[in-house]
Write a protein that holds these residues in place. Structure first.
Motif, PDB file in Angstrom:
ATOM      1  N   THR A 173      32.070   1.069 -10.479  1.00  0.00           N
ATOM      2  CA  THR A 173      32.983   0.880  -9.363  1.00  0.00           C
ATOM      3  C   THR A 173      33.663  -0.488  -9.448  1.00  0.00           C
ATOM      4  O   THR A 173      33.688  -1.102 -10.521  1.00  0.00           O
ATOM      5  CB  THR A 173      32.210   1.125  -8.034  1.00  0.00           C
ATOM      6  OG1 THR A 173      33.106   1.010  -6.948  1.00  0.00           O
ATOM      7  CG2 THR A 173      31.036   0.171  -7.856  1.00  0.00           C
ATOM      8  N   ASP A 174      34.225  -0.958  -8.334  1.00  0.00           N
ATOM      9  CA  ASP A 174      34.991  -2.208  -8.378  1.00  0.00           C
ATOM     10  C   ASP A 174      34.189  -3.410  -7.888  1.00  0.00           C
ATOM     11  O   ASP A 174      34.737  -4.473  -7.645  1.00  0.00           O
ATOM     12  CB  ASP A 174      36.299  -2.068  -7.589  1.00  0.00           C
ATOM     13  CG  ASP A 174      36.076  -1.652  -6.142  1.00  0.00           C
ATOM     14  OD1 ASP A 174      34.913  -1.507  -5.733  1.00  0.00           O
ATOM     15  OD2 ASP A 174      37.077  -1.471  -5.424  1.00  0.00           O
ATOM     16  N   TYR A 179      25.517  -4.487  -2.594  1.00  0.00           N
ATOM     17  CA  TYR A 179      25.293  -5.828  -2.065  1.00  0.00           C
ATOM     18  C   TYR A 179      24.538  -5.761  -0.734  1.00  0.00           C
ATOM     19  O   TYR A 179      24.472  -4.699  -0.101  1.00  0.00           O
ATOM     20  CB  TYR A 179      26.634  -6.546  -1.874  1.00  0.00           C
ATOM     21  CG  TYR A 179      27.187  -7.130  -3.157  1.00  0.00           C
ATOM     22  CD1 TYR A 179      27.607  -6.290  -4.192  1.00  0.00           C
ATOM     23  CD2 TYR A 179      27.281  -8.497  -3.343  1.00  0.00           C
ATOM     24  CE1 TYR A 179      28.094  -6.818  -5.377  1.00  0.00           C
ATOM     25  CE2 TYR A 179      27.782  -9.030  -4.524  1.00  0.00           C
ATOM     26  CZ  TYR A 179      28.183  -8.187  -5.539  1.00  0.00           C
ATOM     27  OH  TYR A 179      28.657  -8.712  -6.707  1.00  0.00           O
ATOM     28  N   ASP A 182      28.821  -5.478   2.714  1.00  0.00           N
ATOM     29  CA  ASP A 182      30.107  -5.347   2.018  1.00  0.00           C
ATOM     30  C   ASP A 182      30.624  -6.746   1.656  1.00  0.00           C
ATOM     31  O   ASP A 182      30.909  -7.554   2.541  1.00  0.00           O
ATOM     32  CB  ASP A 182      31.107  -4.635   2.945  1.00  0.00           C
ATOM     33  CG  ASP A 182      32.414  -4.315   2.220  1.00  0.00           C
ATOM     34  OD1 ASP A 182      32.671  -4.910   1.161  1.00  0.00           O
ATOM     35  OD2 ASP A 182      33.162  -3.467   2.744  1.00  0.00           O
ATOM     36  N   ARG A 184      33.344  -7.773   0.831  1.00  0.00           N
ATOM     37  CA  ARG A 184      34.685  -8.085   1.359  1.00  0.00           C
ATOM     38  C   ARG A 184      34.612  -8.595   2.798  1.00  0.00           C
ATOM     39  O   ARG A 184      35.557  -9.158   3.319  1.00  0.00           O
ATOM     40  CB  ARG A 184      35.580  -6.849   1.309  1.00  0.00           C
ATOM     41  CG  ARG A 184      35.847  -6.435  -0.111  1.00  0.00           C
ATOM     42  CD  ARG A 184      36.756  -5.224  -0.223  1.00  0.00           C
ATOM     43  NE  ARG A 184      36.438  -4.482  -1.427  1.00  0.00           N
ATOM     44  CZ  ARG A 184      36.732  -4.876  -2.656  1.00  0.00           C
ATOM     45  NH1 ARG A 184      37.378  -5.995  -2.841  1.00  0.00           N
ATOM     46  NH2 ARG A 184      36.383  -4.157  -3.711  1.00  0.00           N
TER      47      ARG A 184
HETATM   48  P1  ADP Z   1      35.002   3.855  -5.819  1.00  0.00           P
HETATM   49  O1  ADP Z   1      36.472   4.011  -5.731  1.00  0.00           O
HETATM   50  O2  ADP Z   1      34.543   3.259  -7.113  1.00  0.00           O
HETATM   51  O3  ADP Z   1      34.251   5.097  -5.443  1.00  0.00           O
HETATM   52  P2  ADP Z   1      34.522   2.744  -3.194  1.00  0.00           P
HETATM   53  O4  ADP Z   1      35.754   2.102  -2.640  1.00  0.00           O
HETATM   54  O5  ADP Z   1      34.175   4.096  -2.700  1.00  0.00           O
HETATM   55  O6  ADP Z   1      34.638   2.707  -4.783  1.00  0.00           O
HETATM   56  O7  ADP Z   1      33.267   1.795  -2.967  1.00  0.00           O
HETATM   57  C1  ADP Z   1      33.304   0.452  -3.423  1.00  0.00           C
HETATM   58  C2  ADP Z   1      33.590  -0.450  -2.233  1.00  0.00           C
HETATM   59  O8  ADP Z   1      32.534  -0.315  -1.274  1.00  0.00           O
HETATM   60  C3  ADP Z   1      33.596  -1.910  -2.551  1.00  0.00           C
HETATM   61  O9  ADP Z   1      34.875  -2.331  -2.988  1.00  0.00           O
HETATM   62  C4  ADP Z   1      33.156  -2.576  -1.255  1.00  0.00           C
HETATM   63  O10 ADP Z   1      34.211  -3.151  -0.533  1.00  0.00           O
HETATM   64  C5  ADP Z   1      32.591  -1.429  -0.426  1.00  0.00           C
HETATM   65  N1  ADP Z   1      31.243  -1.696   0.085  1.00  0.00           N
HETATM   66  C6  ADP Z   1      30.839  -1.470   1.363  1.00  0.00           C
HETATM   67  N2  ADP Z   1      29.569  -1.843   1.536  1.00  0.00           N
HETATM   68  C7  ADP Z   1      29.138  -2.301   0.337  1.00  0.00           C
HETATM   69  C8  ADP Z   1      27.885  -2.820  -0.122  1.00  0.00           C
HETATM   70  N3  ADP Z   1      26.832  -2.940   0.678  1.00  0.00           N
HETATM   71  N4  ADP Z   1      27.806  -3.202  -1.425  1.00  0.00           N
HETATM   72  C9  ADP Z   1      28.850  -3.091  -2.256  1.00  0.00           C
HETATM   73  N5  ADP Z   1      30.064  -2.612  -1.874  1.00  0.00           N
HETATM   74  C10 ADP Z   1      30.207  -2.218  -0.592  1.00  0.00           C
END
Ligand code: ADP
Ligand code: ASP
Ligand code: MG
Length: 412
Positions: A173-174, A179, A182, A184
């Protein structure tokens, strides 16, 4: 030779440059001596845009046609990725969900996987191909295209890993992994090295959208160990697995936040058997999912019942509730509050550690954030706050539990 399933999400395939990056990565993985299945999402923003297009031509599109439309997003990516791999001299074949043998029920837009027959996938792998599979989609019993709910490519990958008996399943993923919140929203959130299925499931279902919660449910049920990591670097990610005894030592593993919540209060409900049942039956029959429920102690033979739900279901909830409580009693009324959000602290260490709710309330009080509702379960404590306060609330709860620094241990 081991078999690896890699899932690349929307941002990871969000441009042709990113698709070329994925092509290089899967070729490199194959060159290390592995068989590779790549499950891919639609390019970032594509699914949202398809939903918008549908809303422009119809106020109530059929779910069946919605699935035909939404599945095109992933179909674009599989073809582009196969072409990019071919361009780099690799061998790749793309498959739709149906071609990959993913059979679902007929519940369009949120179908469940019934079974996977990966014969064609194995045949193509045996011939030395990288197999690229469209995530998020399958085939309903009548042969039509189905989709698995938003974020459903995670489920496609985990279910495929289980069906083919993969040695590894990676969700790329990105961000570098799961974490403590989130990243962000909470800049000092830290990457978690290992997390149990139960904790990941609670975090996903309370708003940590890094994983689709149904995919975690599936992984837990079928014991699929998977790793969440970045598609843009090779840093170690987060391993999601069966609970290990040492995991209970950490009281709070992470904090999640969910926006767009609403609160419903049914006031002046007669405090007699049957009334709560009528309220929740009406809500359930309308297919509305609710979260926290609070009933106050009764006074003068009446009580009030409050609960929360997603704000996009509020209008429907109001309609069915007003009908249901119409003949309850003089003065029974439904009041609605929008603009609230939920912050949840999750950790299996809570089972053996008291005072989590107290610590959470103290952190919020110190920042002058008002709590509207509280709920606790075995491994989660959640509060409802004003939506305007939610990011601050997540940050102070996260810091209050020492997550940005080092986790508080249950023994301490
Ligand atoms: P993908 O397009 O790879 O499926 P998503 O957008 O569905 O990715 O999920 C990744 C995003 O989830 C991250 O960019 C982040 O902002 C968000 N996110 C929310 N909670 C968490 C967390 N606890 N740990 C990591 N990322 C999180
Ligand atoms: N493209 C779908 C979505 O945006 C599925 C996914 O990305 O996992 O929800
Ligand atoms: Mg996702």
């Amino acid at each position: 030779m081991s078999l690896i399933v890699q899932k690349y999400g929307g941002t990871s395939v969000g441009s042709t440059e990113r698709i070329k990056n994925v092509a290089r990565r899967v070729i490199a993985t194959q060159a290390e001596g592995h068989s590779v299945i790549a499950v891919v999402s639609a390019m970032a923003g594509v699914t949202d845009n398809l939903l918008k297009l549908a809303s422009e031509v119809s106020s109530n599109p059929t779910k069946r046609e919605m699935d035909v439309l939404l599945a095109t997003g992933e179909q674009t990516t599989i073809a582009l990725l196969a072409m990019a791999i071919d361009e780099l001299g690799g061998n790749a074949v793309s498959l739709t969900g149906a071609q990959a043998g993913i059979a679902t029920d007929g519940d369009h837009t949120k179908a469940r996987i019934k079974n996977i027959s990966p014969k064609e996938v194995h045949r193509l792998l045996d011939d030395g191909n990288i197999v690229i599979i469209a995530g998020f989609q399958g085939q309903a019993p009548d042969g039509r295209i189905s989709t698995l709910g938003r974020g459903g490519s995670d489920l496609s990958a985990i279910a495929m890993a289980s069906a083919v008996g993969a040695d590894r399943c990676q969700i790329l993923t990105d961000v570098d992994g799961v974490y403590t919140c989130d990243p962000r929203v909470v800049p000092n959130a830290r990457k978690i090295d290992e997390i149990s299925y139960d904790e990941m499931l609670e975090m996903a279902s309370s708003g940590s959208k890094v994983m689709q919660s149904r995919s975690v449910e599936f992984a837990k049920k079928f014991g699929v160990l998977f790793e969440v990591c970045s598609s843009l670097n090779t840093n170690p990610g987060t391993v999601v697995m069966e609970e290990k005894p040492h995991m209970e030592a950490v009281v709070i593993r992470g904090v999640s936040l969910e926006r767009n919540q609403a609160k419903v209060r049914v006031g002046n409900v007669p405090d007699q058997p049957g009334f709560a049942s009528r309220i929740f039956r009406a809500i359930a029959d309308a297919g509305i999912i609710i979260d926290m429920i609070v009933q106050n102690t009764s006074e003068d033979g009446v009580t009030d019942i409050s609960f929360t739900l997603n704000s996009n279901e509020l209008a429907q909830a109001k309609e069915v509730l007003e009908q249901a409580v119409g003949d309850f009693a003089e003065g029974t009324r439904v009041t609605l509050e929008e603009g609230v959000a939920r912050v949840s602290a999750v950790g299996i260490g809570m089972r053996s550690h008291s005072g989590v709710a107290a610590d959470m309330c103290t952190s919020l009080a110190d920042s002058n954030i008002n709590i509207k509702m509280i709920s606790t379960s075995e491994i989660k404590t959640a509060v409802i706050v004003d939506e305007a306060d939610v990011e601050e609330a997540a940050r102070v709860v996260h810091d209050g539990f020492g997550l940005g620094d080092k986790p508080i241990l249950a023994e301490s």
